[in-house]
Structures are given as structure tokens and as C-alpha cells.
Write an enzyme that holds these catalytic residues in place. Structure first.
Site, PDB file in Angstrom:
ATOM      1  N   SER A 124      -3.293 -44.807 -71.697  1.00  0.00           N
ATOM      2  CA  SER A 124      -2.815 -43.759 -70.790  1.00  0.00           C
ATOM      3  C   SER A 124      -2.480 -44.350 -69.420  1.00  0.00           C
ATOM      4  O   SER A 124      -1.579 -45.167 -69.309  1.00  0.00           O
ATOM      5  CB  SER A 124      -3.846 -42.635 -70.693  1.00  0.00           C
ATOM      6  OG  SER A 124      -3.908 -41.914 -71.904  1.00  0.00           O
ATOM      7  N   LYS A 176      -2.174 -17.526 -59.034  1.00  0.00           N
ATOM      8  CA  LYS A 176      -2.934 -18.229 -58.008  1.00  0.00           C
ATOM      9  C   LYS A 176      -4.306 -18.614 -58.578  1.00  0.00           C
ATOM     10  O   LYS A 176      -5.006 -17.787 -59.149  1.00  0.00           O
ATOM     11  CB  LYS A 176      -3.105 -17.344 -56.769  1.00  0.00           C
ATOM     12  CG  LYS A 176      -3.925 -17.993 -55.658  1.00  0.00           C
ATOM     13  CD  LYS A 176      -3.224 -19.214 -55.099  1.00  0.00           C
ATOM     14  CE  LYS A 176      -4.025 -19.837 -53.958  1.00  0.00           C
ATOM     15  NZ  LYS A 176      -3.413 -21.087 -53.487  1.00  0.00           N
TER      16      LYS A 176
END
Length: 326
Positions: A124, A176
Site C-alpha cells: 500500500s 456533516k
């Protein structure tokens, strides 16, 4: 009474003198530790700079944004090091931190010949860092790849129902602070996260394809998130060669015309006080000896605090985590 008063006064004077000398001893010890640390750090860098050696740097553990490391790589750019061997042993980390490291290594490669050696793992974000080099060497049993990104977050809703706890909130908009782990993830929030993951994944794929010169068919074989051994990776074009540091140096000599007799010397990317174990131990003993045991314990625990610091990873992750079974 007069005799008692004199004794009290004398004791106070002795205590003040003892305190003064204790403080003086601590300051002298701290100054000595700092000076030795600076000398050790500078001596390594100066030896590298003055000799024109091949610099060996190590990327280990979790990768996060690190300005100290970037500054160290910039110092290496300006040094007289003839070339750089980058040893990588990392499962990755945050996507942003891996990108920062990749960019810094790309700038370094523009100034110095560079080769990457994969020790145990370059997965990764660790593989993102490796992509900065034009030549990647790995051992046969090294693990390479894990091309992909993930976004993980805990969900405590089941636990909260069990203990009878609710979290109330007022938000400016539905997305949010989503997801927050205290309520089921809405389809809209999940779609927004999937969009982030897809975008970062597309960037990672494009980086692999361009840096490793793969066509679409080759790329499809390596971007499903799995890791490969070094033996597999060389056939899949994820790496260029099987071998170790000697093989990497040989490539520098043959392809970059580096002198074959140059020594390979360590260049520390983030030298910190806690790196010098013997200095920390000396400081602990000194503080303990002058009666400041509490401070000694704090110094002793400083290394542990730094080691634990890497467990808090926030944001998008380019990280390989092997599956565990019960």
C-alpha cells in the site's frame, strides 16, 4: 533556643546548597546529553557529506505525514552523497502521508541516483513510496503490492443500545461529520465515502501504471488489493529485480556509473532524542541519582510514548492489514 535556631539556619543553608548543586548537576547532565546527541547526529551526516558515500535511508513502520522526514530528505538532496539506497519495510499508512513521502523521494531522485530495496514488506503506502524509484529490488520472500485504499470507522450503535446511551447532535447538513460511529451510516454518507475511496484508488492505479509502464491488461492483474511475493512481483512488473542491497548497489554501479568502491553509510531521516537509547538511559540514571526520580521515569517513558504515537491513523488509508482469525 539560640542553639536550636542556629541548627535550623544551618540546615536550611545546607538544603539550599544541596538543591543548588542538584539543579546544577541536572543542567550539566542535560547539556552533556544534548551535546553528545547533536555530535552523534552531525557526525553521521558530516561523514556522509564529506565522503561522497552512498546514503542508506530506511522507511519503516506506519507512514504518516512527517515534515521532519521531508526536511531530512531535502538535506540529503544538498549533500555530496553519490547515490541513495532506500530500504523499505512498511505496510503503508495514511494516503496523504504516503503521497508526501513519494513526492519527497521524487525530488530526491531528481538530484541523486536512487534505488529501492524492499526488505520484508512494501505494501500500500509502502509501495507508493517505492514507486518513486526507477529501479526496485526485493527479496524472493518479500511482500509487495496491496494496491488499494480503504476508509475504516467503528460503529458503536449496537453497544450503545445495549448500555442505553444515545448521542444527540445538531448538524448544519446531513453529511456533516458523517460517518460518526454513533448512528447507522446513511446511504448518502456511504456513497460519499465510496466516492472518496474510488478517487484515491484511481490515483493509486494511475501512479502504478505510469511509474511501472504497464498496459491496462497488466495493471488489472495487480490492482485487486492483494500482496505478492518478490518472485511473483518481478514477473508482474511490480519490481525489477530479485536481490538485496548488494544487488541494488551493483545496479547503481552498472546503470548510474557510481564508483564501485564507495561505502554505503546510514543517513537518519528523523533523528530524535528517543533514537539514542544509551543517551536516554544515561539521562535517566543521572536524574535518578540527584533525587529527581519522577523526572527520570518520564524520560524513561518517552520512548514508549513515541512508539504508541503511530497507532492513531486518521483519514484515508493506504494500509495493508493481514486478516486475523479467532
Amino acid at each position: 533556643m539560640s542553639l536550636d535556631s542556629d541548627v535550623i539556619v544551618d540546615r536550611r543553608r545546607m538544603r539550599r546548597k544541596l538543591t543548588f548543586w542538584r539543579v546544577a548537576a541536572v543542567l550539566a547532565a542535560v547539556a552533556a546529553v544534548v551535546v553528545v546527541g547533536v555530535v552523534v547526529t552531525r557526525s553521521g551526516s558530516e561523514a556522509l557529506s564529506s565522503s561522497g558515500a552512498i546514503a542508506r535511508i530506511k522507511i519503516e513502520g506506519l507512514i504518516q505525514s512527517n515534515n521532519d522526514r521531508v526536511e531530512a530528505l531535502e538535506r540529503l538532496e544538498k549533500s555530496s552523497a553519490a547515490a541513495v539506497v532506500v530500504h523499505i519495510n512498511s505496510p503503508g499508512g495514511t494516503t496523504a502521508g504516503s503521497e508526501q513521502l513519494y513526492d519527497a523521494l521524487m525530488r530526491l531522485k531528481a538530484k541523486k541516483p536512487m534505488v529501492v530495496v524492499v526488505e520484508g514488506l512494501a505494501a500500500s503506502g509502502g509501495y507508493i513510496a517505492a514507486l518513486a524509484s526507477d529501479h526496485i529490488v526485493a527479496q524472493q520472500s518479500s511482500l509487495v503490492g496491496s494496491i488499494g485504499v480503504l476508509f475504516q470507522f467503528p460503529n458503536f450503535t449496537g453497544l450503545m443500545k445495549t448500555v442505553g446511551v444515545e448521542v444527540e447532535q445538531v448538524k448544519s447538513s446531513p453529511l456533516k461529520a458523517a460517518p460518526n460511529g454513533f448512528e447507522p451510516t446513511s446511504p448518502e454518507a456511504r456513497a460519499a465515502l465510496e466516492s472518496l475511496v474510488r478517487d484515491s484508488y484511481a490515483w493509486f492505479r494511475g501512479l502504478v501504471q505510469s511509474r511501472r509502464a504497464m498496459d491496462d491488461a497488466q495493471l488489472q492483474k495487480v490492482v485487486d488489493g492483494r500482496v505478492f511475493t518478490g518472485r511473483q512481483a518481478v514477473d508482474l512488473k511490480l519490481i525489477d529485480q530479485l536481490g538485496d542491497e548488494k544487488a541494488a548497489v551493483a545496479w547503481l554501479v552498472s546503470e548510474k556509473k557510481i564508483k564501485s568502491d564507495l561505502p554505503v553509510r546510514d543517513f537518519k531521516l528523523t533523528p530524535k532524542f528517543s533514537d539514542f537509547t544509551f543517551l536516554r538511559a544515561a539521562a535517566t540514571i543521572t536524574l535518578d541519582a540527584v533525587g529527581l526520580g519522577a523526572i527520570a521515569r518520564q524520560v524513561e517513558q518517552a520512548g514508549l510514548a513515541q512508539a504508541m504515537d503511530g497507532f492513531g491513523l486518521d483519514g484515508m488509508l493506504a494500509l495493508w492489514r493481514p486478516a486475523t482469525t479467532n
